[in-house]
Structure formats: C-alpha cells, structure tokens
Design an enzyme around this catalytic site. Structure first.
Site, short mmCIF file in Angstrom:
data_model
loop_
_atom_site.label_atom_id
_atom_site.label_comp_id
_atom_site.label_asym_id
_atom_site.label_seq_id
_atom_site.Cartn_x
_atom_site.Cartn_y
_atom_site.Cartn_z
N ILE A 233 4.08 -5.84 -16.01
CA ILE A 233 3.02 -6.28 -15.11
C ILE A 233 3.65 -6.67 -13.78
O ILE A 233 4.64 -7.40 -13.74
CB ILE A 233 2.27 -7.49 -15.71
CG1 ILE A 233 1.62 -7.10 -17.04
CG2 ILE A 233 1.25 -8.05 -14.73
CD1 ILE A 233 1.23 -8.29 -17.90
N LYS A 234 3.05 -6.18 -12.70
CA LYS A 234 3.50 -6.55 -11.36
C LYS A 234 2.38 -7.30 -10.66
O LYS A 234 1.27 -6.78 -10.52
CB LYS A 234 3.89 -5.32 -10.54
CG LYS A 234 4.34 -5.66 -9.13
CD LYS A 234 4.45 -4.42 -8.26
CE LYS A 234 4.80 -4.82 -6.82
NZ LYS A 234 4.69 -3.70 -5.88
N VAL A 235 2.66 -8.52 -10.22
CA VAL A 235 1.70 -9.32 -9.47
C VAL A 235 2.38 -9.97 -8.28
O VAL A 235 3.61 -9.99 -8.19
CB VAL A 235 1.04 -10.42 -10.36
CG1 VAL A 235 0.13 -9.82 -11.41
CG2 VAL A 235 2.10 -11.32 -10.99
N VAL B 198 1.96 -1.80 -14.38
CA VAL B 198 0.66 -1.98 -13.73
C VAL B 198 0.78 -2.95 -12.56
O VAL B 198 1.13 -4.13 -12.76
CB VAL B 198 -0.41 -2.46 -14.73
CG1 VAL B 198 -1.73 -2.71 -14.02
CG2 VAL B 198 -0.59 -1.41 -15.84
N TRP B 199 0.51 -2.44 -11.36
CA TRP B 199 0.38 -3.26 -10.16
C TRP B 199 -1.03 -3.87 -10.23
O TRP B 199 -2.03 -3.14 -10.07
CB TRP B 199 0.46 -2.41 -8.91
CG TRP B 199 1.76 -1.98 -8.33
CD1 TRP B 199 2.20 -2.26 -7.07
CD2 TRP B 199 2.77 -1.12 -8.89
NE1 TRP B 199 3.42 -1.65 -6.82
CE2 TRP B 199 3.79 -0.94 -7.93
CE3 TRP B 199 2.91 -0.49 -10.13
CZ2 TRP B 199 4.92 -0.17 -8.15
CZ3 TRP B 199 4.03 0.28 -10.37
CH2 TRP B 199 5.02 0.43 -9.40
#
Length: 303
Positions: free
Chosen positions: A203-205, A168-169
């Site tokens: 998770i992509k942040v 998830v971006w």
C-alpha cells in the site's frame, strides 16, 4: 542471500497468496541495501504523465534519459524501480535482472480535470518485462472511484494468478474529502484500509497530518484516545488500519522538499513502524551525486 526471519514473517502475513507472488515479494524484500530488513525504499518515476516532462525533469536534465533512471535505481541500491510502460521498456534489455521492476498500469495527466486515470499498460506487459508486480492508483472519494476499484479488482485477479504483486497508490480526493483532508489522518487511514480490503500486496499512501476531516470521525478519534500528536503516532495508526500492520505500507515522498524535512519524515515513518518510502522527485530531480547521497542517508535511517 538467504531469506531473513524478518522477511519470512512478512511473507507469512500474506495468507492465500500463490508461491509465485510470495517469491516476487521476497525478491523485492531481499534486494538492495535494505535487503532482509523488512524495509523498502522504491524509486517511482511516473511524474512525466502526471506533471509533464519539463516539470519533472528540467531540474536535472540527465533524468530525461530512461537509462539514467535505471542507473540511479541500480547504483543507489534501492529495493525497486516503478514506472509506466515506456520508461521500463527503454532499458529493460540493457538492465535486465539488475533491479526489481514494478509496472505502473494506470496514469492521469494534468491536461484534464476528471479525477480518473487511464489504463496505460497490462499485466502481460509486466510479465514480458520481468516485473515483480504491477502498480495501480485509486482515488477514494472521487466520482470515478468505484470504477477504478472495479478495474483494480480485475487487474489484481490477473496479476495474482500469474504470481505478480499489486502495489496500490491510494490517494483520496473529491467527494466529501476536503483539500486538507487529502492528507488528514482519518482519510489516509481510510484509504490505506480500502487498499488492504481490495487485496493490495503493498500500500502506498501520503504521510498524514494531524487533521481529522470527516465530522463523523472526530468523536471516534477523541473518545478512543487515538494518538495524533506526532508524525510517528500517525504512522502507527496507518499501520494499525492496514490489517494491524500485516500489510506492507510505504509512504510517498511527495513534493520536492529539502533534505532535513525529508529525513525527518523518514525518521517518523521508521519510528511509527512503517515499512519505508517511495521517493521520486526528491531523488531524480537532484544531481546524480546528490541523489545518491540522499538515498543513502534515507536507507541508513531505515537500516
């Protein structure tokens, strides 16, 4: 190569997931130069949708060719390659099984003003192409964010029931979020936590700044002595917000920057306990030789 104890520990965090999903997560964690370390470097190439072809590939025209992107991912030894449907299809046969693939299922473009993304692929496409997972962007704070979350809920159910991971971006924007807040520490922590709550496998942040954006949050950060001074401190807080570090978090490389700046960010991610980087424009916009050198330096720091 046998799974390492580090990878076994990470897999144990994903309670309630299917053996198929854990197998695909293991495949990602055990691939490439960082195999078995618990660290990841992923090559993402979704910028053609976001910024257009010239802004994405003109600095290195070889990257217009989808086969070049596969070759860069394979030769560099990154953990995986993430891209939209057309890019993955154009090379899926030639390079089948040579690098773990993540199909980016939604995309926006710079010709519209709505803070939303269109569905541009399906879970069935990911299965057909042999992917280990699917990627999906949400915009916490945007007017369309609830709809994006509901789409993600349905895609997550489809993907996980078929043994695929969800990446998830989580990119906050709009609503109460100021422009500075899009990389503010409290907002990035909030975005990472939302992705975890939505069932993200990875998770992509963005890498957070020391800015605290929400007025309601400032006193909490002050009263509880949450460290914000160094980039490593801030990464540590993002990991804490991601189920006390029990979710894999990778940090965006962001806009093109020089090598020293990028490597400084990598050191901060490493020292703060982050799981790795997802580096697109900073790699494929360089010449092949320079991109391979940069990715090797990044992975050496994580290793």
């Amino acid at each position: 190569m046998l799974r390492t104890d580090t990878v076994r520990k990470i897999l144990s965090w994903y309670e309630g997931e299917t053996p198929g999903l854990k197998s695909n997560l293991s495949r990602l964690l055990m691939h490439g130069r960082l195999a078995g370390t618990g660290r990841l470097v992923i090559l993402p190439v979704d910028q053609g949708f976001e910024h257009g072809p010239a802004r994405s590939f003109a600095p290195n025209p070889a990257a217009y060719d989808p086969h070049y992107l596969y070759e860069l991912a394979i030769e560099s030894g990154v953990s995986g390659y993430a891209a939209p449907l057309g890019l993955l299809e154009q090379g899926a046969d030639t390079f089948a099984g040579e690098v773990p693939l993540i199909l980016k299922l939604n995309s926006g473009n710079s010709l519209v003003t709505r803070q939303d993304q269109a569905l541009t692929g399906t879970v069935e496409d990911a299965l057909r192409l042999g992917c280990v997972g699917v990627g999906f962007t949400i915009y916490p704070g945007a007017d369309e964010s609830y709809g994006m979350m509901e789409e993600l809920r349905e895609i997550t159910l489809q993907a996980k029931s078929r043994g695929l991971m969800t990446v998830v971006w989580s990119y906050p924007r709009g609503g109460k979020v100021t422009k500075a807040g899009e990389t503010g520490l409290d907002i990035i922590a909030y975005a990472a936590h939302m992705a975890a709550l939505l069932g993200a496998t990875i998770i992509k942040v963005k890498l957070p700044s020391d800015h605290i954006d929400l007025a309601e949050a400032k006193s909490t950060y002050e009263k509880n002595d949450i460290a914000t001074t160094s980039a490593a401190d801030r990464v540590r807080h993002i990991m804490q917000a991601s189920f006390a570090g029990k979710r894999i978090v990778v940090f965006s490389g962001g806009a093109a920057k020089n090598t020293d700046e990028l490597l400084d960010e990598v050191r901060a991610i490493r020292d703060g306990g982050g799981n790795g980087s997802i580096i697109g424009r900073n790699s494929f916009q360089r010449s092949r030789e320079d991109a391979l050198k940069l990715l090797a330096e990044v992975m050496d720091l994580y290793a």
